[in-house]
Design an enzyme around this catalytic site. Structure first.
Site: not given
Length: 538
Positions: A46, A212
């Protein structure tokens, strides 16, 4: 609060950046003006990046590993070094004194505003936290809980032109009971507190399930949210845009796997260069080695980003494998995050992390003797396997093929039996070379635990008795994350032990490699292991 800040300063002083060699196993810079992906063959999942002048700073998810929120630096988006961590321990400390696999730090965002760096991240069990600093190498200020709530994850701020501050975030279905939604909330001008409720600005259930990881930007009067969808290993990269911060937002897929072998190319950061180029940093999930970091060229067409190479002209790019390096106005030397550690600097290398908040006495970086001492820690009362042990000292894998070797001297407490140390490859399943004290010598065994996350116990594949305290332990990792273990008493000839083991990932993280020192009982003292060095080689 002052005490927490003091602790952070001390920990950063102990674990600060040190000179390092270039990796022997993975270098992305090809030396001819090109680079290869991934630029980091490591589990910096991420990733998010910001540029300040001609410097780039990256952070990523660290979950339950401590210290958390790694800070990496680059001058050219290809060559990266690890310069620190933003949080020395997870909060609340008592909760994270034991491994909370998959908990902790999820999908952070790093931004620079008015002379300070800000990082926001979601803890799925608590809410959204923020820390900030004027110096990205640290120390960073104590964490502030910006918005409380279960299932609030993947937070990213936007400091707007008019002084308003907003925060985009997502929802974890496992805690919130809903997913595939993106929301925006307003923050106070100092960015420390949410104001009012969050407003859902995009529903991905129909077209973009599991949307997301929003990253919030503003360009040419549009608000943009870059967000991945479709699942970590199978998805695509979206861009949303609107003239108003709370929408409505238009949607477009701007990067997908296409005909490449780069699965799920998404969740990352748009950055530009001082020369006006645009680039995108993202991850690829490769299983045992985690979520490795890629760099893609990016261009804007008709108000939309196109990431990677748009070979058919449909506005959706595909990832590149080899490409020219970014034009950053200068050439910079090859650099990589630290891997090997000689333990002669008086501090732990920045690559090392514990699996839970550490106690001060767990280790001693003994510069005078050029070694790292790990003191044996009693295993928890609920101990089933090393999955339950907090004092695992681990680092990320850094290439698909490598060898890790460590030299150690085991010094167990004479009155105890069952103290042990070793060389460990850790994931949902794990395997190790275990060196255990018996009172009359040592047993060196190659063990494995299949299904550690399900409460399974270790089994012994092969064992030998040795009568020397100093031993060299080695694991060779081949393609497919197949690990073979060996040992040596003199450091020259290594003898295989046990059987091959195929490593797999852990809870939201790649398999990690490292060591530990434990004892079976709680008493008033224990032994230790002195580690001379830990080396990553071809």
């Amino acid at each position: 609060m002052r005490l927490i800040f003091t602790i952070a300063v001390v920990l950063f002083a102990v674990q600060e950046a040190a000179p390092q060699e270039v990796s022997a196993v993975w270098v992305a810079d090809l030396g001819d003006g090109r680079y290869r992906n991934p630029v980091l063959y490591s589990d910096y999942s991420d990733p998010d990046v910001c540029r300040v002048g001609d410097d780039y700073y990256m952070t990523g998810s660290s979950f339950n590993c401590v210290p958390g929120l790694p800070i990496l630096h680059s001058k050219d988006l290809v060559n990266w070094t690890l310069i620190g961590h933003a949080i020395p321990e997870l909060t609340p400390p008592d909760v994270f004194s034991a491994p909370v696999h998959g908990g902790g730090v999820w999908a952070p965002a790093i931004r620079y505003h008015d002379g300070e760096f800000y990082i926001y991240y979601g803890d799925p069990d608590q809410g959204i936290f923020m820390t900030k600093t004027a110096d990205p190498a640290g120390p960073w200020e104590p964490l502030v809980l910006v918005k409380e709530g279960k299932g609030l994850i993947d937070a990213c701020p936007l400091f707007d032109d008019d002084g308003e501050v907003y925060l985009a975030h997502a929802y974890a279905g496992s805690r919130a009971g809903i997913k595939s939604l993106l929301a925006v909330t307003r923050l106070t001008p100092d960015g420390k507190c949410a104001v009012g409720r969050s407003y859902v600005i995009y529903d991905g259930h129909d077209l973009d399930p599991t949307v997301e990881g929003p990253k919030f930007y503003k360009k040419d009067g549009y608000y943009y949210i870059f967000a991945p969808a479709g699942g970590v290993s199978t998805g695509w990269q979206l861009a949303l845009r609107s003239r108003e911060v709370f929408g409505p937002y238009e949607r477009r897929v701007v990067m997908a796997r296409g005909g490449t072998d780069i699965n799920g190319p998404h969740q990352g950061a748009w950055v530009d260069t001082v020369t006006g180029e645009d680039w995108f940093i993202h991850f690829q999930d490769v299983g045992a080695h985690g979520r490795i970091t890629h760099l893609q060229p990016m261009e804007w067409h008709d108000g939309w980003p196109v990431i990677g190479m748009d070979r058919d002209g449909n506005g959706c790019g595909e990832p590149v494998t080899v490409f020219r390096k970014p034009d950053v106005g200068a050439e910079y030397p090859v650099a990589t995050p630290a891997e090997s550690d000689e333990f002669d600097s008086g501090r732990l290398g920045l690559q090392w992390q514990w699996h839970a908040n550490p106690q001060d006495w767990w280790h001693f970086a003994d510069a005078a003797n050029g070694c790292l001492s790990l003191y044996s820690v009693p295993v928890p009362e609920y101990y089933t396997s090393l999955w339950d042990v907090p004092n695992l000292l681990m680092q990320k894998t850094t290439a698909p093929v490598f060898t890790a070797t460590m030299k150690l001297t085991f010094r167990p407490e004479a009155r105890l039996t069952g103290e042990r140390t070793g060389l460990l490859v850790m994931g949902y399943d794990y395997a190790l070379l275990s060196l255990e004290s018996t009172g009359g010598g040592f047993v060196l065994s190659q063990n494995e635990c299949m299904g550690a996350n399900r409460g399974e116990s270790e089994t012994v594949n092969e064992a030998v008795n040795i009568y020397r305290a100093t031993v060299y332990l080695r694991v060779r990792v081949e393609e497919g994350a197949v690990c073979t273990f060996s040992y040596s008493l003199g450091g020259q000839r290594f003898t295989p032990l046990g059987k091959p083991f195929r490593a797999i990932e852990g809870q939201w993280i790649g398999a990690k490699i490292g060591t530990f020192c434990t004892r079976p009982v709680w008493n008033n003292d224990g032994g230790r292991v002195d580690i001379d060095w830990f080396r990553i080689t071809q």
